[in-house]
Design a protein around this motif. Structure first.
Motif, PDB file in Angstrom:
ATOM      1  N   ALA A   1     -31.488   3.736  45.353  1.00 15.89           N
ATOM      2  CA  ALA A   1     -31.329   4.048  46.775  1.00 15.89           C
ATOM      3  C   ALA A   1     -32.479   4.920  47.252  1.00 15.89           C
ATOM      4  O   ALA A   1     -32.817   5.920  46.615  1.00 15.89           O
TER       5      ALA A   1
ATOM      6  N   SER B   1     -32.506   6.173  50.436  1.00 15.63           N
ATOM      7  CA  SER B   1     -31.932   7.162  51.344  1.00 15.63           C
ATOM      8  C   SER B   1     -30.415   7.027  51.308  1.00 15.63           C
ATOM      9  O   SER B   1     -29.870   5.980  50.961  1.00 15.63           O
ATOM     10  N   GLY B   2     -29.738   8.116  51.677  1.00 15.03           N
ATOM     11  CA  GLY B   2     -28.283   8.125  51.685  1.00 15.03           C
ATOM     12  C   GLY B   2     -27.711   8.599  50.366  1.00 15.03           C
ATOM     13  O   GLY B   2     -28.384   8.591  49.337  1.00 15.03           O
TER      14      GLY B   2
ATOM     15  N   ARG C   1     -22.908   5.333  52.588  1.00 16.26           N
ATOM     16  CA  ARG C   1     -23.856   4.316  53.052  1.00 16.26           C
ATOM     17  C   ARG C   1     -25.236   4.678  52.542  1.00 16.26           C
ATOM     18  O   ARG C   1     -25.684   5.817  52.688  1.00 16.26           O
TER      19      ARG C   1
ATOM     20  N   ARG D   1     -29.448   3.076  51.695  1.00 16.94           N
ATOM     21  CA  ARG D   1     -30.463   2.046  51.955  1.00 16.94           C
ATOM     22  C   ARG D   1     -31.206   1.795  50.650  1.00 16.94           C
ATOM     23  O   ARG D   1     -31.696   2.718  50.007  1.00 16.94           O
TER      24      ARG D   1
ATOM     25  N   TRP E   1     -33.162  -4.563  47.896  1.00 16.18           N
ATOM     26  CA  TRP E   1     -32.093  -5.411  47.368  1.00 16.18           C
ATOM     27  C   TRP E   1     -32.585  -6.215  46.166  1.00 16.18           C
ATOM     28  O   TRP E   1     -33.521  -7.017  46.280  1.00 16.18           O
TER      29      TRP E   1
ATOM     30  N   ARG F   1     -26.182  -5.130  54.398  1.00 17.21           N
ATOM     31  CA  ARG F   1     -26.661  -5.623  55.698  1.00 17.21           C
ATOM     32  C   ARG F   1     -28.174  -5.601  55.635  1.00 17.21           C
ATOM     33  O   ARG F   1     -28.792  -4.547  55.527  1.00 17.21           O
TER      34      ARG F   1
ATOM     35  N   LEU G   1     -32.088  -5.714  56.429  1.00 11.07           N
ATOM     36  CA  LEU G   1     -32.908  -5.145  57.486  1.00 11.07           C
ATOM     37  C   LEU G   1     -34.233  -5.886  57.576  1.00 11.07           C
ATOM     38  O   LEU G   1     -34.697  -6.488  56.608  1.00 11.07           O
TER      39      LEU G   1
ATOM     40  N   GLU H   1     -29.051  -2.164  53.934  1.00  9.75           N
ATOM     41  CA  GLU H   1     -28.194  -0.994  54.128  1.00  9.75           C
ATOM     42  C   GLU H   1     -26.832  -1.373  53.560  1.00  9.75           C
ATOM     43  O   GLU H   1     -26.223  -2.354  54.000  1.00  9.75           O
TER      44      GLU H   1
ATOM     45  N   THR I   1     -22.963  -0.524  52.564  1.00 10.95           N
ATOM     46  CA  THR I   1     -21.769   0.283  52.831  1.00 10.95           C
ATOM     47  C   THR I   1     -20.867   0.269  51.613  1.00 10.95           C
ATOM     48  O   THR I   1     -20.529  -0.793  51.084  1.00 10.95           O
TER      49      THR I   1
END
Length: 298
Positions: free
Chosen positions: A81, A83-84, A95, A97, A100, A125, A127, A138, A140
């Motif tokens: 990750a 961020s988050g 959540r 980012r 992927w 999701r 981006l 992003e 979840t």
């Protein structure tokens, strides 16, 4: 006893040739693993070489980040990750980012510790990104099952490994762009001579060459980070220098190629997009902080 330099150089040449042969075949993830790209006994120099060769051909497989996190997760494609954070332990909420790595991959997510989440259990999701070969999502997390893999104390070393390998990959991008540009400058003629003979073409390419060689001198200082022997400034400086060289090399190549350089399906367009992807959030702020901290000690 240290082996002679010429023996090491011969080994690295053989490894580079083997890597180029494999990459030319458009390998899938299984082929990379089978050929030893995630082996535990790969030296920092070998990892650096593989990263540079993968950058030159824009390897779409998520090998770079997976190799960076290999000491804490090995096997399937992985991502960290950017961020988050998450809350929870056996099941996570939050959540984040992440780059992927695909449905069969694993996400490493910081929370109270470093957790592994299977991509199949995540809700991504996607981006919009400059480089379509590097999907960004992003994610979840809602009561998502997770496995604790390490404490948060491993994060600095993990980020140093990533930045070191990313610097090597950026060097590969820069050198590939310069090769395209110089070949075009040698072969393209205007007014009865190769365009490389014109100062407006040769001087920018000379500047790019000098910048690439400067970055190449900085990267070896960061390689101990791949063995967990250093942290902080060397990997960060190497990445900044190599990312800058990649950006300037691709920009100069676009200008050298003229109209061809602006075609969306030309190889230089893909190299340009990859060069832009090295702009890691917070990179310059962190370097500024390190410089200020060093100055305060003196």
């Amino acid at each position: 006893m240290n082996r002679p330099v010429n023996v090491l150089a011969a080994e690295h040449r053989a490894l580079a040739e083997a890597a180029r042969d494999l990459l030319a075949s458009g390998p899938d993830w299984t082929a990379l693993v089978r050929q030893g790209w995630l082996d535990e006994n790969l030296s920092p120099a070998a990892l650096a070489l593989l990263a540079e060769e993968s950058g030159a051909v824009l390897l779409p497989q998520p090998w770079l980040v997976t190799a960076a996190v290999a000491p804490w997760h090995r096997g399937s494609p992985a991502a960290l990750a950017v961020s988050g954070t998450a809350t929870g332990s056996a099941r996570l909420h939050g959540r984040v980012r992440v780059p992927w790595p695909g449905p069969d991959g694993v996400l490493l997510v910081p929370g109270s510790a470093l957790f592994a989440v299977r991509c199949r259990d995540a809700d991504p999701r996607f981006l919009s990104t400059m480089d379509p070969t590097r999907p960004l999502a992003e994610v979840t997390l809602e009561d998502t099952p997770a496995e604790r893999v390490a404490g948060l104390d491993v994060l600095p070393g993990l980020r140093c490994r990533y930045r070191t390998l990313a610097a090597c990959e950026a060097l590969g991008v820069a050198r590939a762009a310069l090769r395209l540009a110089t070949e075009h400058a040698k072969n393209r003629t205007q007014f009865g001579r190769a365009i490389g003979g014109f100062q407006a073409v040769s001087h920018p390419l000379s500047d790019v060459y000098a910048e690439i060689e400067t970055a190449a001198e900085l990267v070896p200082r960061a390689l101990p980070a791949l063995d967990g022997e250093s942290a902080g400034e060397p990997p960060l400086t190497a990445l900044l220098a190599a990312a800058s060289a990649a950006a300037h090399a691709t920009e100069a190549a676009v200008q050298t190629l003229g109209a061809q350089g602006f075609l969306a399906d030309h190889p230089i367009a893909a190299l340009y997009r990859r060069a832009q992807s090295f702009a890691e959030p917070g990179l310059h702020d962190e370097l500024a902080g390190l410089v200020l901290d060093e100055n305060s000690r003196h």
